[in-house]
Design a protein around this motif. Sequence first.
Motif, PDB file in Angstrom:
ATOM      1  N   GLU A 156       0.533  -1.413  -0.044  1.00 22.65           N
ATOM      2  CA  GLU A 156       0.196  -0.004   0.052  1.00 22.65           C
ATOM      3  C   GLU A 156       0.754   1.340  -0.010  1.00 22.65           C
ATOM      4  N   ARG A 167      -4.833   2.215  -3.759  1.00 22.14           N
ATOM      5  CA  ARG A 167      -5.612   1.806  -2.643  1.00 22.14           C
ATOM      6  C   ARG A 167      -5.950   0.229  -2.903  1.00 22.14           C
ATOM      7  N   GLU A 214      -8.107  -2.131  -3.147  1.00 24.51           N
ATOM      8  CA  GLU A 214      -9.455  -2.634  -3.197  1.00 24.51           C
ATOM      9  C   GLU A 214      -9.497  -2.989  -4.726  1.00 24.51           C
TER      10      GLU A 214
END
Length: 175
Positions: free
Chosen positions: A50, A72, A74
Amino acid sequence: MLKSLFIAGALALLASPAAAEVVERSADSFTLRYARSMETSAGDIVMALESIGDWWDSAHTYSGDASNLSIRLEPGACLCERLADGSFFEHGRVILLDDDHLSLNAPLGPLKGRTSKAELTFSWPDAGATDVTVVMTFRVEGTGVGAWADGVDAVMQGQYARLIHHVEYGETPDA
């Protein structure tokens, strides 16, 4: 340039013992794989991924500054780089994230627009054990890209070494 090569070589040695190689190659594809067992946790690996701007080599960015990279973790999120004019360049997209791996569609650098597939995967399949194997795999497909395997391997070995250094020491590799 010579300084960058020297630093990349030194970082590769610091990351040893690690398995790094072109594991598959044809005229129109290649697969790179890097693996190293180390004492760490899944959380440390995820935090390092990250914070990509802290360990990615600035020499392999368009802005010349890896701190302009962000991601990010996700599905659908962009691995993006902020450019001097305020715009962003998309290097890749998160396609999968689960408990033990992250996969991106990431036609990095000169591969952009030349590939039909460029999947960059980070995995830590034995998380929870005392020693965790951190694996980075880069699978690239596209007309004629097999000839690029060695050059891409040299760059990605350096990126992997920087990631491992960051996971182990929590600092920027060349600081």
